[in-house]
Design an enzyme around this catalytic site. Structure first.
Site, PDB file in Angstrom:
ATOM      1  CG  HIS A 841      38.605  39.007  42.748  1.00 47.64           C
ATOM      2  ND1 HIS A 841      39.252  39.160  43.947  1.00 47.64           N
ATOM      3  CD2 HIS A 841      38.267  37.686  42.672  1.00 47.64           C
ATOM      4  CE1 HIS A 841      39.345  37.994  44.570  1.00 47.64           C
ATOM      5  NE2 HIS A 841      38.749  37.082  43.822  1.00 47.64           N
ATOM      6  CB  THR A 842      34.736  45.068  41.301  1.00 53.39           C
ATOM      7  OG1 THR A 842      35.504  45.692  42.341  1.00 53.39           O
ATOM      8  CG2 THR A 842      33.522  44.392  41.893  1.00 53.39           C
ATOM      9  CB  CYS A 843      40.219  45.659  40.608  1.00 56.61           C
ATOM     10  SG  CYS A 843      39.979  46.649  42.084  1.00 56.61           S
ATOM     11  CG  PHE A 844      41.827  42.270  38.503  1.00 58.23           C
ATOM     12  CD1 PHE A 844      42.841  42.991  37.879  1.00 58.23           C
ATOM     13  CD2 PHE A 844      41.886  42.101  39.881  1.00 58.23           C
ATOM     14  CE1 PHE A 844      43.891  43.507  38.625  1.00 58.23           C
ATOM     15  CE2 PHE A 844      42.936  42.620  40.619  1.00 58.23           C
ATOM     16  CZ  PHE A 844      43.940  43.329  39.997  1.00 58.23           C
TER      17      PHE A 844
END
Length: 877
Positions: A841-844
């Site tokens: 989950h690259t956003c987080f």
């Protein structure tokens, strides 16, 4: 810290010029009271030494209060007229009868009436005010006569008294009546369209002694009266700002100055209403002036003598000096007031603006420093005393600031040891004070060197203040002009505030839906053709046929689109032979008819990447960076861009003069270029074909060759890239954006820009990575976590970059390493089958995988996702 006495704390150790009262205040007080006249000037039978003594039968004793606070004790027969009283006041004070007006019980006493007819009782209190003069503004006079009469009625009778004004508003509350009269007066002022009429109209406010009346009411023992007066003064100030034109509002400065002086003398400089009026006046004098049609440009310095402003500079310099001393002490002590600093800045600006023309008239760049040997050096200069005073302020405050910065460095060492990042409120005005000291330093010989030398010695604390207290609304040009006293972190903080804030609100974001197979063309359509303002809030990014959205996807897009923009196959930029990471515009880019539009697009993308704090792995060559900063390109600047040309030019300059003059080189002022497969000869100057290179003109030849190769040949490309970059700067004005763009590159070094745009060039540290990773579902001691870090430690530097990109959509770390990321990284335990690959989950910054049963299985799974073709497009969201 050494303790100080009260006298040391409240009296700055520099000479303070004697404050000069405003002409209007001095004139009125001189007219109303002469401190030298004794009461024995009255006739013996008209003076009663004690108010408790009864007057003779048929006579009345009463008191006439004047504006200074003094009271005349008068004794008259009941049958004497009011004119007789006025005549006696004339003999005592010298005020002409026509200028006098006596108020009793809120009414003006008529000259022909007897004291009996006026029902003047024994021990009555009367108020002397100015009488309405012959004027071209009778209505304004009458308004202020009514207001002054009401005010002094309140002074004598308390807040519940009433006054019969000529405007029939008796039923209104006193504060509403006073405010209404002020509003009517200002409405009349607004009707005048020229400066002369406005000056005459506003002058009545001073001549009628309205400020003095309101301040007298403010000093009343009745709390209600005090509130009425405070509201009235603020109403005048605020209504003037909101009701009048800019030019007319500036004309109110002498009135606000009168309020300041009266309040300072009456209630002191610590009073809230005084501070309000002082700040208002500071705002008026701290600007260059303003004008309107019919007014021309109105300068406050034309309305107020510079000497009258020094009393405020002196007062505020003392307060700042005391505040700095306090900020060095206990945490319980307050620091420097932001209001005082703001007012100090405003008045100091006005003073410097008033003095500097005198400096220029003497044809001297700067004033000499006053000392024992040249104490008379300003004796022939107007404002000489004040100029010497300013240097005293500079020395005192700079000395205290140096001590404060030294103590702050000690605090920072403790904070670093205890891992604290708290900025004390006591320090948040230090930068603003330093800015003002810099402005004073520019006036004196050697002062700038002293100032910047001091800051260089305190670079650690200065940079801490910049990073933790410099605000977007502040003026940072004074620091950026001396970037040598700052570090990279401080410079980055300052220049990043030239960009808009990235917004989180979805409805303010610029939306893009991009096909990976048409990445460059579709990105160009979304970014290059957009209105600049639509890009200032932020970007919402999606790839077609993919579910992932959010910051991680945006980071990936920035990296990929920059790789395409600087791909040599697209002919927009050329890489340097000695450093393939570095690029500069391609002179042959016109093979693409849209190349200039693409350069504008490229400028926008680079600026947006900086604005979003995303490192894209690209760096600019020096010839590119220097021109973005608006500087000239030199021979040394091209050494990486064209090492062959650089070495050739060096040899030409170093050859023996006789060899060059014998035409051994066979050079003329021309340059051969290859344009679309065709060789072409271009003259470097008019008639260049016929000008041979000699020992005398070879420097000019080399310079012209460098300029044509790296300036003239890419001038159009540079102009469009610069325009695109400027489109993203934090300003609504196109001209200001261009200035910000230039200032951005002037304020940093090439190495700074490399770190901001490319990121860290160091090999990713596994220990640093591990130290900034947290776990959910796993413990640090679990075998899977131990295997994971052992596997990562054995990866190649490129594999680590791919893994990091898979995990976060970041391939190049900030220069600070993992500490520079917005949050820690996370490893999450999933309940999926061990045959599943890791996901992210690259956003987080989340990496997710199941508890693999063996190190070999985990290693196989990680090997797959660290393949370049997989890791760059595998994150989910």
């Amino acid at each position: 810290m050494n303790s100080c006495t009260d006298s040391e704390l409240f009296h700055p150790p520099y000479p303070t010029p004697t404050p000069t009262p405003t002409p209007s205040t001095k004139r009125k007080l001189d007219e109303l009271i002469d401190d030298s006249f004794p009461l024995t000037r009255m006739r013996k039978d008209q003076f009663t030494p004690s108010s408790s003594s009864a007057p003779p039968r048929g006579q009345v004793q009463f008191f006439v209060r004047v504006f200074s606070g003094k009271t005349l004790v008068l004794l008259f027969d009941q049958n004497d007229t009011v004119f007789d009283v006025h005549d006696r006041i004339l003999s005592i004070t010298g005020i002409p009868i026509i200028e006098q007006r006596l108020i009793y019980n809120g009414k003006q006493l008529q000259l022909e009436k007897t004291l009996s007819e006026c029902r003047l009782v024994n021990d009555a209190n009367l108020q002397l005010v100015g009488r309405m003069r012959s004027t071209g503004h009778p209505q304004a006079w009458q308004l202020l006569v009514d207001m002054v009469g009401l005010v002094f009625s309140l002074c004598q009778s308390g807040p519940n008294s009433s006054y019969n004004s000529s405007y029939g508003m008796e039923c209104e509350s006193n504060n509403s009546l006073i405010n209404n009269l002020i509003s009517k007066f200002l409405s009349m002022t607004r009707q005048h369209s020229d400066r002369e009429q406005s000056v005459g109209h506003l002058g009545i406010f001073l001549t009628s002694l309205a400020p003095l009346a309101l301040v007298t009411l403010y000093r009343s023992s009745f709390s209600g009266n005090r509130a009425i007066a405070e509201e009235a003064v603020k109403h005048f100030v605020n209504s003037s700002r909101n009701t009048l034109s800019k030019g007319a509002y500036v004309l109110c400065a002498p009135i606000v100055l009168e309020f300041c002086n009266l309040l300072s003398n009456g209630v002191g400089t610590g009073d809230g209403l005084y501070v309000f009026c002082r700040s208002t006046l500071g705002g008026m004098v701290g600007e260059n002036g303003s004008g309107d049609q019919g007014f021309g440009r109105v300068e406050v310095k034309d309305l107020i003598n510079v000497r009258e402003l020094f009393q405020f500079v002196s007062e505020l310099a003392g307060k700042l000096s005391n505040g700095l001393v306090a900020s060095m002490g206990s945490e319980l002590l307050a620091g420097v007031s932001s209001v005082d600093v703001g007012d100090f800045s405003s008045f100091l600006y006005a003073v410097r603006n008033g003095i500097n023309p005198k400096l220029l008239a003497r044809s001297r760049a700067k004033f000499p420093v006053p000392n024992g040997d040249n104490s008379e050096c300003y004796s022939d200069i107007r404002y000489g005393e004040q100029i010497g005073f300013l240097h005293g302020v500079f020395k005192d405050l700079l000395g205290k600031m140096e001590t404060c910065l030294e103590k702050l460095e000690g605090r920072l060492a403790v904070m670093e040891k205890e891992n604290l990042k708290l900025l004390s409120f006591k320090w948040n005005q230090y930068l603003a004070i330093l800015k003002e000291l810099n402005s004073v330093a520019t006036m004196f010989e050697g002062a700038e060197e002293l100032f910047w030398g001091t800051l260089k010695q305190r670079e650690v604390s200065l940079c801490y203040l910049i990073v933790n207290s410099a605000k977007r609304t502040d003026d940072h040009k004074w620091i950026l002009a001396h970037k040598e006293v700052t570090n990279f972190e401080a410079r980055r903080h300052l220049v990043m505030m030239m960009f808009p804030d990235v917004k989180d609100e979805y409805d303010e974001l610029h939306e893009m839906l991009i096909d990976r197979l048409q990445l460059l063309a579709e990105s160009f359509a979304y970014i290059g053709r957009a209105e600049p303002e639509s890009l200032h809030g932020g970007i919402f990014m999606e790839f077609k046929n993919e579910e992932a959205t959010g910051p991680g996807v945006l980071r990936e897009w920035f990296f990929l689109v920059c790789q395409e923009i600087f791909n040599p196959q697209n002919a927009l930029f050329v890489s340097c032979p000695n450093d393939r990471r570095r690029f500069f515009p391609n002179p042959a880019s016109k093979v693409d008819p849209l190349h200039l539009e693409y350069f504008s697009f490229s400028g926008r993308v680079i600026a947006l990447a900086l604005m979003h704090k995303i490192q894209v792995g690209i760096v600019f060559d020096r010839v590119f960076f220097v021109q973005l900063a608006g500087k000239n390109v030199s021979l040394e600047d091209i050494c990486d861009a064209d090492p062959y040309l650089y070495n050739s030019c060096r040899k030409i300059l170093e050859l023996d003069a006789e060899v060059v003059d014998q035409d051994a080189l066979g050079l003329t002022f021309v340059r051969e270029i290859n344009e679309l497969g065709t060789r072409k000869v271009v003259e470097l100057c008019a008639g260049g074909k016929n000008i041979s290179v000699t020992s005398k003109n070879r420097k000019e030849y080399v310079n012209l060759l460098v300029q044509h190769s790296f300036v003239t040949s890419i001038a159009d490309q540079m102009a469009h890239f610069t325009k695109g970059f400027a489109d993203i700067m934090n300003s609504a004005d196109t001209k200001n954006r261009a200035l910000l763009q230039k200032s951005f590159f002037e304020s940093i070094n090439l190495e700074d820009f490399d770190w901001m745009l490319h990121g860290s060039e160091s090999v990713i540290s596994v220990e640093d990575w591990k130290a900034h990773t947290e776990y959910d579902g796993f413990k640090e001691t679990d075998p899977q976590i131990c295997w994971f870090w052992k596997i990562v430690a054995k990866m190649s530097p490129e594999q680590r970059k791919v893994l990091l990109f898979f995990w976060t959509s970041i391939k190049y770390l900030p220069v600070e390493g993992f500490r520079g990321l917005a949050s820690p990284l996370y490893i999450y335990r999933t309940l999926e089958s061990p045959d599943r690959l890791p996901s992210s989950h690259t956003c987080f910054y989340r990496l997710c995988f199941p508890p693999y049963p063996s190190k070999k299985i985990m290693q196989d799974r990680l090997r797959i996702i660290t393949r370049e073709d997989v890791g760059c497009s595998f994150g989910t969201w």
